[in-house]
Design an enzyme around this catalytic site. Structure first.
Site, short mmCIF file in Angstrom:
data_model
loop_
_atom_site.label_atom_id
_atom_site.label_comp_id
_atom_site.label_asym_id
_atom_site.label_seq_id
_atom_site.Cartn_x
_atom_site.Cartn_y
_atom_site.Cartn_z
N GLU A 1 0.88 -1.16 0.00
CA GLU A 1 0.00 0.00 0.00
C GLU A 1 0.92 1.22 0.00
OE1 GLU A 1 -2.69 0.30 3.33
OE2 GLU A 1 -3.49 2.20 2.56
N ARG B 1 4.89 -12.78 9.90
CA ARG B 1 5.61 -11.55 9.60
C ARG B 1 7.01 -11.61 10.20
NH1 ARG B 1 1.83 -7.54 9.07
NH2 ARG B 1 3.34 -5.89 9.30
N LYS C 1 4.53 0.63 9.83
CA LYS C 1 4.66 1.90 9.12
C LYS C 1 4.13 3.06 9.96
CE LYS C 1 2.88 0.20 5.24
NZ LYS C 1 2.36 0.06 3.87
#
Ligand code: ATP
Ligand code: MG
Length: 559
Positions: free
Chosen positions: A36, A261, A271
């Site tokens: 994204e 992850r 982020k």
């Protein structure tokens, strides 16, 4: 962590092997990396990039780069550009397959109309809070929206009006009609479209309704004919929803596979939190060398090879874990040991005057650039009457195991001469200068009559030296898991000593030929690189990592 050798198989490759054996998807393998564009990429993304592009390569397949750009509020072109650069820098190539989720807005809308027309989606007038409250909890069923039983005609008419801009932000949403008492909360009539009168970085003002991630993501993979849609564990319980949409629409269905992850000790990987550090100026920007971003690591001196090797070796797992940061550092040392040219740089200079060396004379030493890579050749390093060594390479009253320079003691100057300290000059109790002599017969490191010297020091010639500002880095946080501390915010655990700036370092003149981001070793000091803020007046050098490899000591323990 996967500690087998690099080519070892993992559960994702097992699934793909099985699928190709059964000729599922006609034996095709097609993956994608779907960032994204709302921030810069970090080392966690690198893991996903290496996995997706790596698998495509291994199976003679394809991998797309696709921007999941469905939220115009947080996304922007600067992020798109930086992500493109970072994926390229890591060494991957999507050829002509650069896509944007927003390219499919029309198609997604057509699909939504189809669901509305088959009575599977409805327009809801409730507020976000009402919708959220109505969803219930894990233990309690949700309740149906009072608008859930609108007719197909009314729903279609309202959707047209939503799209035409007749309503304000938040006034209405389009929801899918599944089951408000479904045990999986994601299946309780999730929202498909919301109204946002915000221009999009690609579609401009064309749309004022935007698809939600859970509606868009599976469609994007389907439209691109992705075979194996690899994502992180938190999407495991979204998979039934994605599959439900594809089945209702009767369109191509990729196989979603979830993996854990990447988390690293002493840093953070979100982020939002990284943005927080940037905005509150705890770091100098997204590319601060302490950041776990690709840009930060690049500026710190990490190489693409080191990052790729690291990602390969940590492998993939089904359980979340925390990888020691020393493991990452091991891979940068491993790569730079083979590839980085060696130079000499004195970080905290102590002046030495060599009594028996002629004033104004320069003696050029031939020095091997990289003992691990003899093809890297040699260079000339100037020697002269005044040189610098490190302050901590001298002790006036040497402790027991201190073998470096001391009064009356002889040591080696790397690739130059044996040197003996004759006199210590002090000002206010502080050593400011040493008076030494060299033995001319030992030029180039030659030791006649088997004289023993116990240490070799690096040095630079004073008149030839360049001044440099060296930035030394330490861990960004003081605790292994900054985000899971019992007390206080993760920012309370920032390491106040994560950056140390040394202003009057002296480095050998060959450094002048290097350009921004070039990586090298300072003998006995570690790996470094040229900071891109370097100007003609101000040479800035970043330390990548010291020489001591704690990880290989851990690996070798018990051998
Ligand atoms: P963040 O939590 O940092 O905001 P994100 O998941 O929202 O990350 P995306 O841009 O959606 O960021 O991520 C793109 C891809 O990278 C996704 O497929 C995601 O699964 C993967 N990814 C993100 N973070 C990690 C991580 N720490 N380890 C492995 N893969 C990751
Ligand atoms: Mg995401």
């Amino acid at each position: 962590m996967n500690s087998n050798n690099a080519s070892s198989h993992d559960f994702i490759r097992d699934i793909i092997d099985e699928d190709t054996k059964k000729n599922k998807y006609e034996g095709r393998v097609h993956t994608r990396f779907p960032p994204e564009p709302n921030g810069f990429l970090h080392i966690g993304h690198a893991k996903s990039i290496c996995l997706n592009f790596g698998i495509a390569e291994e199976y003679n397949g394809l991998c797309n780069l696709r921007f999941d750009d469905t939220n115009p509020v947080k996304e922007g072109n600067q992020y798109v550009r930086s992500i493109i650069e970072d994926v390229k820098w890591l060494g991957f190539d999507w050829e002509n397959r650069l896509f944007y989720g927003s390219d499919y807005f029309n198609q997604m809308y057509e699909y939504a109309v189809k669901l509305v027309k088959s009575g599977k989606a409805y327009v809801d007038d409730q507020t976000v809070e009402e919708i959220s409250k109505g969803r219930g909890t894990l233990l309690k069923s949700g309740i149906n929206s009072p608008y859930r039983d609108r007719s197909v005609e009314e729903n279609f008419d309202l959707l047209l009006k939503m799209k035409a801009g007749e309503f304000d932000d938040g006034e209405k949403v389009l929801r899918v009609k599944i089951d408000m008492s479904h045990p999986n909360m994601n299946m309780r009539d999730p929202v498909m479209y919301r109204i946002l009168h915000t221009p999009h970085h690609r579609t401009g003002d064309k749309w004022c309704i935007y698809p939600m991630y859970d509606w868009a993501h599976g469609l994007e993979d389907s439209i691109e004919g992705i075979t194996h849609s690899i994502c992180t564990l938190e999407f495991e319980n979204h998979r039934p929803l994605y599959d439900w949409f594809l089945k209702e629409l009767d369109i191509y269905k990729p196989q979603q596979i979830e993996f854990a992850r990447l988390n690293l000790t002493y840093t953070i990987m979100s982020k939002r939190m990284l943005l927080d550090l940037v905005q509150e100026k705890h770091v100098s920007g997204w590319d601060d060398p302490r950041m776990p971003t690709i840009r930060g690591m690049r500026r710190r001196g990490y190489s693409p090879t080191a990052i790729r090797n690291f990602c390969k070796r940590i492998g993939v797992a089904k359980v979340n874990s925390n990888i020691p940061i020393e493991f990452l550092e091991h891979y940068i040392r491993d790569d730079l040991n083979k590839t980085a040219p060696r130079f000499m740089g004195v970080l905290r200079p102590l002046k030495i005057v060599i009594e028996n060396f002629q004033e104004g004379k320069t003696d050029e030493m031939d020095v091997v650039n990289n003992p691990e890579d003899l093809d890297a050749g040699t260079r000339k390093v100037p020697f002269s009457k005044i040189i610098y060594i490190e302050q901590d390479d001298f002790m006036e009253n040497p402790l027991k195991k201190f073998y470096r320079l001391a009064p009356g003691r002889e040591v080696r100057l790397s690739n130059a001469y044996l040197i003996t300290c004759n006199e210590v000059i002090k000002e206010n109790e502080k050593v400011t200068e040493l008076i030494c002599t060299i033995d001319p017969a030992t030029r180039g490191g030659n030791v006649p009559n088997n004289r023993r010297v116990k240490s070799t020091l690096h040095w630079v010639s004073a008149i030839h030296a360049l001044d440099a500002e060296v930035h030394l880095y330490d861990k960004l946080f003081t605790v292994e898991n900054p985000t899971s501390q019992k007390e206080g915010d993760f920012k309370n655990y920032l390491n106040p000593d994560s950056l140390k700036i040394l202003k009057s370092c002296k480095v050998e003149p060959a450094i002048h030929n290097l350009k921004a981001f070039d990586r090298f070793q300072f003998l006995r000091k570690g790996y470094f690189c040229i900071d891109p803020d370097t100007t003609d007046e101000n040479l800035i050098i970043n330390q990548t990592v010291g020489l001591r490899d704690t990880w290989s000591r851990i690996l070798n323990r018990g051998k």
